[in-house]
Design a protein around this motif. Structure first.
Motif, PDB file in Angstrom:
ATOM      1  N   GLY A  18       0.858  -1.263   0.059  1.00 19.89           N
ATOM      2  CA  GLY A  18       0.005  -0.036  -0.013  1.00 19.89           C
ATOM      3  C   GLY A  18       0.903   1.101   0.052  1.00 19.89           C
ATOM      4  N   CYS A  19       0.192   2.303   0.176  1.00 18.78           N
ATOM      5  CA  CYS A  19       0.897   3.625   0.218  1.00 18.78           C
ATOM      6  C   CYS A  19       0.931   4.304   1.753  1.00 18.78           C
ATOM      7  CB  CYS A  19       0.063   4.555  -0.468  1.00 18.78           C
ATOM      8  SG  CYS A  19      -0.139   4.301  -2.188  1.00 18.78           S
ATOM      9  N   HIS A  20       0.109   4.049   2.608  1.00 16.39           N
ATOM     10  CA  HIS A  20      -0.043   4.413   3.822  1.00 16.39           C
ATOM     11  C   HIS A  20       0.626   3.561   4.940  1.00 16.39           C
ATOM     12  CE1 HIS A  20      -2.611   7.616   2.398  1.00 16.39           C
ATOM     13  NE2 HIS A  20      -3.380   6.790   1.924  1.00 16.39           N
ATOM     14  N   GLY A  21       1.109   3.918   6.069  1.00 12.10           N
ATOM     15  CA  GLY A  21       1.432   3.112   7.135  1.00 12.10           C
ATOM     16  C   GLY A  21       2.815   2.548   6.803  1.00 12.10           C
ATOM     17  N   ASP A  22       2.911   1.677   7.720  1.00 14.92           N
ATOM     18  CA  ASP A  22       4.402   0.834   7.585  1.00 14.92           C
ATOM     19  C   ASP A  22       4.191  -0.178   6.253  1.00 14.92           C
ATOM     20  OD1 ASP A  22       6.681  -0.635   8.010  1.00 14.92           O
ATOM     21  OD2 ASP A  22       6.448  -1.177  10.110  1.00 14.92           O
ATOM     22  N   ARG A  23       5.423   0.080   5.341  1.00 14.99           N
ATOM     23  CA  ARG A  23       5.315  -0.743   4.179  1.00 14.99           C
ATOM     24  C   ARG A  23       6.349  -1.753   4.287  1.00 14.99           C
ATOM     25  NH1 ARG A  23       6.784   2.201   0.133  1.00 14.99           N
ATOM     26  NH2 ARG A  23       5.357   0.983  -1.519  1.00 14.99           N
ATOM     27  N   THR A  24       7.043  -1.958   5.323  1.00 18.66           N
ATOM     28  CA  THR A  24       7.855  -3.351   5.312  1.00 18.66           C
ATOM     29  C   THR A  24       7.025  -4.583   4.897  1.00 18.66           C
ATOM     30  OG1 THR A  24       7.564  -3.469   7.626  1.00 18.66           O
ATOM     31  CG2 THR A  24       9.377  -2.104   6.981  1.00 18.66           C
ATOM     32  N   SER A  25       8.049  -5.467   4.630  1.00 18.55           N
ATOM     33  CA  SER A  25       7.435  -6.805   4.378  1.00 18.55           C
ATOM     34  C   SER A  25       6.570  -7.265   5.218  1.00 18.55           C
ATOM     35  CB  SER A  25       8.641  -7.686   4.106  1.00 18.55           C
ATOM     36  OG  SER A  25       8.085  -9.260   3.617  1.00 18.55           O
ATOM     37  N   LEU A  83       2.400  10.252  13.470  1.00 16.23           N
ATOM     38  CA  LEU A  83       2.829  11.431  13.452  1.00 16.23           C
ATOM     39  C   LEU A  83       3.674  11.834  12.002  1.00 16.23           C
ATOM     40  CD1 LEU A  83       4.898  11.498  16.916  1.00 16.23           C
ATOM     41  CD2 LEU A  83       2.620  12.442  16.304  1.00 16.23           C
ATOM     42  N   SER A  84       3.071  11.033  11.123  1.00 15.34           N
ATOM     43  CA  SER A  84       3.546  11.239   9.828  1.00 15.34           C
ATOM     44  C   SER A  84       2.221  11.933   8.904  1.00 15.34           C
ATOM     45  CB  SER A  84       3.994   9.942   8.939  1.00 15.34           C
ATOM     46  OG  SER A  84       5.040   9.347   9.777  1.00 15.34           O
ATOM     47  N   TYR A  85       2.544  12.815   7.952  1.00 16.36           N
ATOM     48  CA  TYR A  85       1.425  13.226   7.053  1.00 16.36           C
ATOM     49  C   TYR A  85       0.744  12.349   6.412  1.00 16.36           C
ATOM     50  CZ  TYR A  85      -0.112  16.271   3.178  1.00 16.36           C
ATOM     51  OH  TYR A  85      -0.994  16.834   2.378  1.00 16.36           O
ATOM     52  N   ARG A  86      -0.645  12.347   6.726  1.00 20.59           N
ATOM     53  CA  ARG A  86      -1.654  11.630   6.145  1.00 20.59           C
ATOM     54  C   ARG A  86      -1.259  10.041   6.421  1.00 20.59           C
ATOM     55  NH1 ARG A  86      -3.194  13.717   0.376  1.00 20.59           N
ATOM     56  NH2 ARG A  86      -5.151  12.627   0.637  1.00 20.59           N
ATOM     57  N   PHE A  87      -0.736   9.812   7.377  1.00 21.38           N
ATOM     58  CA  PHE A  87       0.038   8.428   7.748  1.00 21.38           C
ATOM     59  C   PHE A  87       0.816   8.026   6.702  1.00 21.38           C
ATOM     60  CE2 PHE A  87      -4.243   7.427  10.448  1.00 21.38           C
ATOM     61  CZ  PHE A  87      -3.885   8.439  11.173  1.00 21.38           C
ATOM     62  N   LEU A  88       1.489   8.583   5.835  1.00 24.13           N
ATOM     63  CA  LEU A  88       2.493   8.049   4.834  1.00 24.13           C
ATOM     64  C   LEU A  88       3.921   8.297   5.513  1.00 24.13           C
ATOM     65  CD1 LEU A  88       1.360  10.382   1.869  1.00 24.13           C
ATOM     66  CD2 LEU A  88       1.136   7.948   2.377  1.00 24.13           C
ATOM     67  N   GLN A  89       4.262   7.041   6.031  1.00 20.65           N
ATOM     68  CA  GLN A  89       5.418   7.032   6.891  1.00 20.65           C
ATOM     69  C   GLN A  89       6.775   7.902   6.529  1.00 20.65           C
ATOM     70  OE1 GLN A  89       7.246   3.003   7.274  1.00 20.65           O
ATOM     71  NE2 GLN A  89       7.769   3.311   9.493  1.00 20.65           N
ATOM     72  N   GLY A  90       7.179   8.781   7.636  1.00 17.04           N
ATOM     73  CA  GLY A  90       8.214   9.599   7.429  1.00 17.04           C
ATOM     74  C   GLY A  90       7.985  10.727   6.770  1.00 17.04           C
TER      75      GLY A  90
END
Length: 229
Positions: A159-166, A193-200
């Protein structure tokens, strides 16, 4: 007798102290990301109420919602599509949830757009799982990327949002983000604490996600100066 009365008084004081602590603890969460409504608006403890299932999902014809007997992760009543979709024209619901998929006519779309356009034209947006089938032309290969083993999701590994690790899913990829207190600012230190839940990613998010559509009230990504690290 005197000893018994003292014990009663002590128990009373302990009860009052616990009540005060309870109030103070939960009042500190008033600025959390989700700060409107009751817990039961989004969660269900046992997915059962009055001998009926509580969890629900958007039906395949996009005309409404069907209850499901299988509980969702983290005691949630629905998935991303279920929570952020609506069969009405509203793009922000009564619990102040941003709606990104309206199944009928709508007005004032939010900054992220609306997935309803994809239903009528495959090229109008991302083909996200739970909402529509994979892109007819692109399949599982995102532009400029390599072929994925799963259809695009809202969050997590694909996906695009959140934690995108395997291994991360919609649920585990955004775990805790909706309840993060971000009153101290968007720092990118966590998903919440990321903009629109987009990590970092850093930025400033409009209070109504640009529903008012004015040039003085809108989302902004944080820019950088050339050479800045």
């Amino acid at each position: 007798m005197k000893c018994a009365n003292n014990i009663k008084r002590l128990n009373k004081y302990i009860l009052v102290l616990l009540m005060v602590s309870f109030i103070l603890f939960f009042s500190n969460g008033v600025n959390a990301k989700v700060n409107v409504g009751h817990c039961a608006d989004c969660h269900t403890m046992h997915n059962s109420q009055n001998n009926a299932s509580v969890a629900y999902e958007l039906n395949t014809s996009y005309t409404g919602y069907d209850t499901v007997s299988t509980p969702n992760n983290y005691l949630l009543k629905s998935d991303c599509a279920g929570c952020h979709s609506s069969t009405s024209t509203a793009t922000i619901d009564g619990n102040e949830t941003p709606i990104v998929f309206n199944t009928s006519n709508f007005s004032n779309p939010l900054a992220g757009g609306n997935f309803s356009y994809v239903l009528s034209d495959d090229s109008m947006g991302h083909n996200v799982d739970f909402i529509t089938a994979p892109d007819v032309q692109l399949g599982l290969t995102p532009p400029g990327g390599s072929t994925m083993s799963s259809q695009l999701t809202c969050a997590g590994e694909y996906g695009c949002h959140g934690d995108r690790t395997s291994g991360k899913t919609n649920y585990s990829g955004t775990k805790g983000a909706h309840h993060t207190d971000d009153t101290g600012g968007i720092t990118g230190a966590s998903i919440g604490l990321s903009y629109r839940f987009l990590q970092g990613i850093l930025g400033t998010e409009d209070d109504d996600w640009e529903q008012d559509n004015t040039n003085t009230s809108h989302n902004e990504y944080k820019g950088s100066v050339f050479g800045e690290t």
